[in-house]
Write a protein that holds these residues in place. Structure first.
Motif, PDB file in Angstrom:
ATOM      1  N   PRO A  12       0.855  -1.188   0.000  1.00 52.75           N
ATOM      2  CA  PRO A  12       0.000   0.000   0.000  1.00 52.75           C
ATOM      3  C   PRO A  12       0.885   1.230   0.000  1.00 52.75           C
ATOM      4  CG  PRO A  12      -0.091  -1.144   2.125  1.00 52.75           C
ATOM      5  CD  PRO A  12       0.703  -1.997   1.210  1.00 52.75           C
ATOM      6  N   VAL A  17       8.867  -2.204   2.421  1.00 49.06           N
ATOM      7  CA  VAL A  17       9.798  -2.627   3.467  1.00 49.06           C
ATOM      8  C   VAL A  17      10.876  -3.483   2.797  1.00 49.06           C
ATOM      9  CG1 VAL A  17      10.029  -3.855   5.655  1.00 49.06           C
ATOM     10  CG2 VAL A  17       7.882  -2.708   5.113  1.00 49.06           C
ATOM     11  N   ILE A  26      10.522  -7.058   1.246  1.00 50.28           N
ATOM     12  CA  ILE A  26       9.756  -8.043   2.019  1.00 50.28           C
ATOM     13  C   ILE A  26       8.300  -7.856   1.619  1.00 50.28           C
ATOM     14  CG2 ILE A  26       9.008  -8.722   4.341  1.00 50.28           C
ATOM     15  CD1 ILE A  26      11.668  -7.515   5.360  1.00 50.28           C
ATOM     16  N   SER A  28       4.427  -8.735   2.231  1.00 43.59           N
ATOM     17  CA  SER A  28       3.427  -9.337   3.119  1.00 43.59           C
ATOM     18  C   SER A  28       2.123  -8.590   2.901  1.00 43.59           C
ATOM     19  CB  SER A  28       3.877  -9.233   4.571  1.00 43.59           C
ATOM     20  OG  SER A  28       4.080  -7.887   4.903  1.00 43.59           O
ATOM     21  N   GLY A  29       1.363  -9.030   1.959  1.00 42.99           N
ATOM     22  CA  GLY A  29       0.085  -8.383   1.674  1.00 42.99           C
ATOM     23  C   GLY A  29       0.287  -7.148   0.831  1.00 42.99           C
ATOM     24  N   GLY A  30      -0.804  -6.517   0.491  1.00 47.32           N
ATOM     25  CA  GLY A  30      -0.706  -5.323  -0.324  1.00 47.32           C
ATOM     26  C   GLY A  30      -1.941  -5.168  -1.187  1.00 47.32           C
TER      27      GLY A  30
ATOM     28  N   GLU B 111       7.174  -4.595  11.031  1.00 42.81           N
ATOM     29  CA  GLU B 111       7.394  -5.976  10.592  1.00 42.81           C
ATOM     30  C   GLU B 111       7.362  -7.021  11.713  1.00 42.81           C
ATOM     31  OE1 GLU B 111       7.719  -8.092   7.976  1.00 42.81           O
ATOM     32  OE2 GLU B 111       6.678  -6.362   7.142  1.00 42.81           O
ATOM     33  N   ASP B 317      -5.607  -4.050   3.468  1.00 41.15           N
ATOM     34  CA  ASP B 317      -4.989  -3.054   2.583  1.00 41.15           C
ATOM     35  C   ASP B 317      -5.973  -2.604   1.504  1.00 41.15           C
ATOM     36  OD1 ASP B 317      -2.533  -3.051   3.876  1.00 41.15           O
ATOM     37  OD2 ASP B 317      -1.850  -4.813   2.784  1.00 41.15           O
ATOM     38  N   GLU B 318      -6.701  -3.562   0.936  1.00 36.74           N
ATOM     39  CA  GLU B 318      -7.602  -3.217  -0.172  1.00 36.74           C
ATOM     40  C   GLU B 318      -8.768  -2.335   0.279  1.00 36.74           C
ATOM     41  OE1 GLU B 318      -7.470  -3.250  -3.269  1.00 36.74           O
ATOM     42  OE2 GLU B 318      -5.815  -4.600  -3.731  1.00 36.74           O
TER      43      GLU B 318
END
Ligand SMILES: Cc1cc2nc3c(=O)[nH]c(=O)nc-3n(C[C@H](O)[C@H](O)[C@H](O)COP(=O)(O)OP(=O)(O)OC[C@H]3O[C@@H](n4cnc5c(N)ncnc54)[C@H](O)[C@@H]3O)c2cc1C
Lengths: 260, 359
Positions: A12, A17, A26, A28-30, B111, B317-318
């Motif tokens: 996003p 990162v 890295i 992890s989702g998005g 993280e 996120d979406e």
């Protein structure tokens, strides 16, 4: 008409990162990369007109499955996720090679649509590199689609001009942000997306399953250093009402030229 | 700490907030800790000049606009002290009052930021990511997820306040401060929040956001009523339904006009042309299948009422692009007094199911 849309899950906005050890992102989702959302909208538009099947193809971490499901809700008929440790760290060259391998395994396509660029890698080279790997033509910087009869015409942005490029299949087209409005899935489409086919392919599924041709080790690009660029703002932004600004300008002008 | 003579050109931004009102000031100070905050307040008291404490100046009602005297900006009170576990097993995060909602969320999304192996979040979401803890606390901000999470003050477990005379008091809850005579808050006397301990909530793993579009206000209200009565009837739904946001056609039209100028809205298509009202519902939890079957019931209810289009998205996120619509709505809806007719152009459902306006 067989259409493949290459899509990518990107962080996003502002969320990139990087792993400090190998300077690889890295993941992890998005979210669905904005240009890819337009490429998918173009695919849906072309399918409506010419019929056929849309395959959404992505290389990424397993988290990208959710983004592929999103494309299935919006209009893709099937999804393929290329996910394997061996693919990690691929630069644009090797990403294109990996995608080309998957396209070959899918039996090729009439039209491959890519987003012009991503918000994370931002090289804008993957579509052309993919076309070169497949030895087919490519049109880039597509800002609009028109049709002459049943033939799509890609309107290409050139510096200060436009070109109308008639589609000759098979081909790759790189779609820009203005080419189409993104689509949203309805609740029913979003719920039904879980039932559409989604395959996950690893290294052993590729026609070329030699690991040394993929990922970071095969990539000619070497990232030496990643740094954040901080820009210092010398003058604060003007946030005051326009009348106050006008008054200050008037004062400044008077200070120089005099007057009432 | 320096008490700076106010330079109107250099500090012009500190004379205004999001209300659009402009004030005036004689001095400005940027304290970095409790001692400096006391010093600033004591200066104002000693010299009998008024003082205005400012967070990020995102407030909509001009409360941060100075009316002469000293501006105390909290923009340098930005320390995040870290999280700790309380006796009840819950986690809290202690921060200085100038820390913004964005900074809290970034910290918690880090993280490797796990608490007992789990992800935690700060629940209130008044959508304006630049708002500070001090500002949200004093305004008792209400987020788009007020239906589940209530007001900001419900998520503060203790805080430290510096009074107008420079002395310091601790409070166990934000509600205690907001009604307390000792700080003078009830008499409109000046006080400044130094820091606060924020209660964290275990983070859900599955998120759904759905926009429902209607051809009129009545059908939208009927739909909200239907969802709220399901929520009242069933235990699972009470927890699953996190947010209900209501928009009228005029707000949709104004948000649509902003699309080109606001990058956070550009991932969305145009609103359906015939939409005269919309409801945004957010569901979250850990049981994805249960959430989906609940959404199927919502879809049936929507169809029965004769609703037109929906947009649906899943993943934290979406759904940010849907939340961006809620954020833009506050900006374009105008202040409640400017809202149309019965003053309900845009609003959030609170814990009791009443539609309330962000303030
Ligand atoms: C686009 C947009 C959307 C918004 N959406 C919402 C929403 O959904 N819900 C909602 O509730 N609000 C919303 N707001 C309003 C705003 O974000 C809130 O009022 C917020 O709580 C104010 O925070 P701030 O840091 O900007 O405070 P400021 O505006 O700077 O100050 C607000 C008040 O708090 C006082 N204050 C600030 N810091 C301190 C401190 N440390 N000690 C003592 N007093 C202090 C100020 O004196 C003032 O009275 C929105 C605003 C915008 C612009």
């Amino acid at each position: 008409m067989k259409i493949i849309v290459c899509i990518k899950q990107v962080p996003p906005s502002g969320g990139i990162v990087v792993d400090e050890t190998d300077r690889v992102q890295i993941r992890s989702g998005g979210v669905l990369n904005p240009c890819d959302a337009r490429a998918l909208a173009v695919a849906v538009m072309i399918k409506k007109r010419l019929g056929g099947k849309i395959t959404a193809l992505s290389m990424g971490a397993l988290s990208a499955e959710s983004t592929l499901r999103q494309t299935l809700a919006i209009g893709a008929d099937e999804g393929v996720l290329l996910s394997d440790k061996a693919f990690r760290g691929a630069d644009v060259c090797v990403t294109a090679y990996t995608l080309a391998q998957a396209v070959t395994k899918l039996g090729g396509a009439d039209l491959i649509l890519c987003g012009q660029q991503t918000t994370d890698g931002d090289t804008a080279q993957t579509p052309f590199s993919l076309a070169a790997r497949l030895n087919i033509p490519a049109v880039g910087f597509v800002k609009a689609i028109e049709f002459t009869g049943e033939t799509p015409i890609f309107i290409q942005e050139l510096s200060g001009a436009s070109a109308a490029v008639e589609a000759r299949f098979p081909m790759v087209a790189a779609i820009g942000l203005s080419a189409a409005a993104p689509l949203a899935a309805s609740l029913k489409e979003r719920l039904d997306a879980a039932k559409k086919p989604l395959k996950i392919w690893g290294l052993s599924d590729m026609p070329d399953s030699d690991g040394s041709n993929y990922g970071l080790i095969a990539s000619p690009t070497r990232v030496i250093k990643i740094s954040r660029i901080s820009t210092e703002q010398k003058n604060p932004p003007i946030t005051e009402p326009p009348a106050d600004t006008a008054e200050r300008i008037l004062k400044a002008v008077r200070a120089v030229v005099g007057g009432r | 700490m320096e008490i700076i003579a106010f330079d109107k050109d250099k500090y012009a931004g500190y004379l205004r907030d999001e209300s659009g009102l402009t004030g005036r000031a004689d001095f400005i100070a940027f304290p970095r800790d409790g001692a400096e905050l006391s010093e600033a307040l004591a200066f104002a008291a000693k010299n009998a000049v008024g003082a205005t404490v400012q967070g990020a100046r995102t407030g909509l009602f001009g409360a941060a606009v100075p009316r002469g005297g000293l501006v105390i900006s909290t923009e340098k009170l930005t320390r995040v002290y870290g999280a700790c576990q309380g006796a009840d097993g819950g986690y809290t995060l202690r921060v200085q009052s100038g820390v913004t909602l964005k900074e809290i969320n970034d910290y918690l999304r880090g993280e490797r930021r796990l608490f007992g192996g789990e992800r935690y979040a700060f629940a209130p979401n008044p959508t304006e990511a630049n708002a500070t803890v001090g500002g949200m606390l004093v305004r008792d901000a209400i987020g788009l997820n007020a239906l589940r999470s209530g007001r900001f003050s419900e998520h503060v477990s203790s805080l430290t306040v510096v009074k107008g005379d420079g002395s310091t008091i601790g409070y166990a809850t934000a509600k205690e401060l907001l009604s307390d005579k000792r700080a003078g808050a009830d008499r409109g006397e000046i006080f400044a929040v130094l820091d606060a301990e924020l209660r964290l909530t275990k983070k859900d793993s599955v998120f759904w956001g759905v926009f429902y579009f209607f051809d009129g206000k009545k059908t939208a209200e009927e739909f909200i009523g239907g969802l709220l009565s399901r929520r009242a009837a069933r235990g699972f739904l009470r927890d699953a339904l996190a947010a209900l946001v209501w928009f009228d056609g005029e707000v949709l039209r104004r948000v649509s006009e902003r699309r080109l100028a606001d990058s956070s809205l550009q991932g969305l298509p145009e609103f359906p042309a015939d939409a005269r009202a919309a409801v945004y519902a957010e569901l979250s939890g850990d049981d994805g299948a249960a959430l989906e079957s609940e959404l199927c019931v919502h879809a049936e209810l929507f169809e029965k009422i004769g609703g037109a289009d929906t947009w649906a998205e899943t993943g934290e996120d979406e759904i940010q692009k849907f939340r961006a619509v809620c954020h833009a709505a506050v900006e374009v809806a105008g202040r409640p007094k400017e809202n149309d007719g019965d003053g309900s152009a845009y609003g959030y459902a609170d814990k009791d199911g009443n539609i309330v306006f962000p303030s």
